[in-house]
Design a protein around this motif. Structure first.
Motif, short mmCIF file in Angstrom:
data_model
loop_
_atom_site.label_atom_id
_atom_site.label_comp_id
_atom_site.label_asym_id
_atom_site.label_seq_id
_atom_site.Cartn_x
_atom_site.Cartn_y
_atom_site.Cartn_z
N ALA A 16 2.58 5.71 -8.84
CA ALA A 16 2.32 5.95 -7.42
C ALA A 16 3.51 6.63 -6.75
O ALA A 16 3.35 7.49 -5.90
CB ALA A 16 2.00 4.63 -6.71
N ARG A 22 3.89 11.82 -2.44
CA ARG A 22 4.01 10.39 -2.14
C ARG A 22 5.47 9.98 -2.06
O ARG A 22 5.87 9.20 -1.19
CB ARG A 22 3.25 9.55 -3.16
CG ARG A 22 1.75 9.68 -3.02
CD ARG A 22 1.01 8.66 -3.85
NE ARG A 22 1.16 8.83 -5.28
CZ ARG A 22 0.32 9.51 -6.05
NH1 ARG A 22 -0.74 10.09 -5.53
NH2 ARG A 22 0.53 9.60 -7.35
N HIS A 54 -3.49 9.88 -0.96
CA HIS A 54 -2.13 9.42 -1.29
C HIS A 54 -1.83 8.09 -0.60
O HIS A 54 -1.26 7.19 -1.22
CB HIS A 54 -1.10 10.47 -0.86
CG HIS A 54 -1.06 11.68 -1.74
ND1 HIS A 54 -0.89 11.62 -3.10
CD2 HIS A 54 -1.15 12.99 -1.43
CE1 HIS A 54 -0.89 12.84 -3.61
NE2 HIS A 54 -1.05 13.69 -2.60
N ARG A 57 -3.48 5.23 -2.44
CA ARG A 57 -2.78 4.86 -3.68
C ARG A 57 -1.54 4.03 -3.36
O ARG A 57 -1.26 3.03 -4.03
CB ARG A 57 -2.40 6.14 -4.44
CG ARG A 57 -1.60 5.90 -5.71
CD ARG A 57 -2.45 5.98 -6.94
NE ARG A 57 -1.71 5.69 -8.14
CZ ARG A 57 -1.31 6.60 -9.03
NH1 ARG A 57 -1.63 7.87 -8.85
NH2 ARG A 57 -0.66 6.24 -10.10
N LEU A 58 -0.78 4.44 -2.34
CA LEU A 58 0.41 3.68 -1.97
C LEU A 58 0.06 2.29 -1.46
O LEU A 58 0.77 1.32 -1.74
CB LEU A 58 1.21 4.46 -0.91
CG LEU A 58 1.84 5.77 -1.38
CD1 LEU A 58 2.39 6.56 -0.20
CD2 LEU A 58 2.91 5.51 -2.43
N ASP A 60 -2.70 0.60 -2.32
CA ASP A 60 -3.20 -0.16 -3.47
C ASP A 60 -2.07 -0.77 -4.29
O ASP A 60 -2.23 -1.84 -4.87
CB ASP A 60 -4.06 0.73 -4.38
CG ASP A 60 -5.40 1.09 -3.77
OD1 ASP A 60 -5.80 0.48 -2.75
OD2 ASP A 60 -6.05 2.02 -4.31
N GLN A 61 -0.95 -0.08 -4.34
CA GLN A 61 0.19 -0.58 -5.12
C GLN A 61 1.12 -1.46 -4.29
O GLN A 61 2.16 -1.90 -4.77
CB GLN A 61 0.98 0.60 -5.71
CG GLN A 61 0.21 1.36 -6.75
CD GLN A 61 -0.30 0.46 -7.87
OE1 GLN A 61 0.41 -0.43 -8.35
NE2 GLN A 61 -1.54 0.67 -8.27
#
Length: 87
Positions: A16, A22, A54, A57-58, A60-61
Motif C-alpha cells: 500500500a 500513495r 488509493h 487501499r490506504l 483498508d490497511q
C-alpha cells in the motif's frame, strides 16, 4: 499479531505504501494535519477518481482515517504509530 500471518500483513501494508502516489499522499499527511481528498490528489498529481481507489487501499490497511464534513472528505494518518513507521 499472529506471527504466522505477520509476513502477509507486513507485505500488504508495504504494498500500500509502495505506490508513488500513495507514498506522496502519506508524506503530505506526516505533519499531522487532515487534508481534503482534492488536496491530496493534487499533491500526488493524480485525478480524483484515481485518488479514490488509493484512499480505499490506504484505509483498508489502516494507514489513514477519513472524516466527512459536509461535501468534503478529510484524510489523516490513522495514528502516531503510522507516522513514526513512515518516518
Amino acid at each position: 499479531m499472529d506471527s504466522e500471518f505477520a509476513d502477509i500483513n507486513l507485505s500488504a501494508v508495504a504494498g500500500a505504501i509502495a505506490d508513488p502516489a500513495r507514498a506522496r499522499m502519506l508524506c503530505v499527511l506526516l505533519d499531522g494535519r487532515a487534508r481534503t481528498a482534492t488536496e491530496l490528489a493534487a499533491a500526488a498529481d493524480i485525478g480524483a477518481s484515481t485518488a479514490s481507489s488509493h484512499f480505499q487501499r490506504l484505509r483498508d490497511q489502516g494507514l489513514v482515517e477519513m472524516a466527512v464534513q459536509g461535501k468534503h472528505r478529510y484524510y489523516r494518518l490513522a495514528s502516531g504509530d503510522v507516522g513514526h513507521a513512515l518516518e
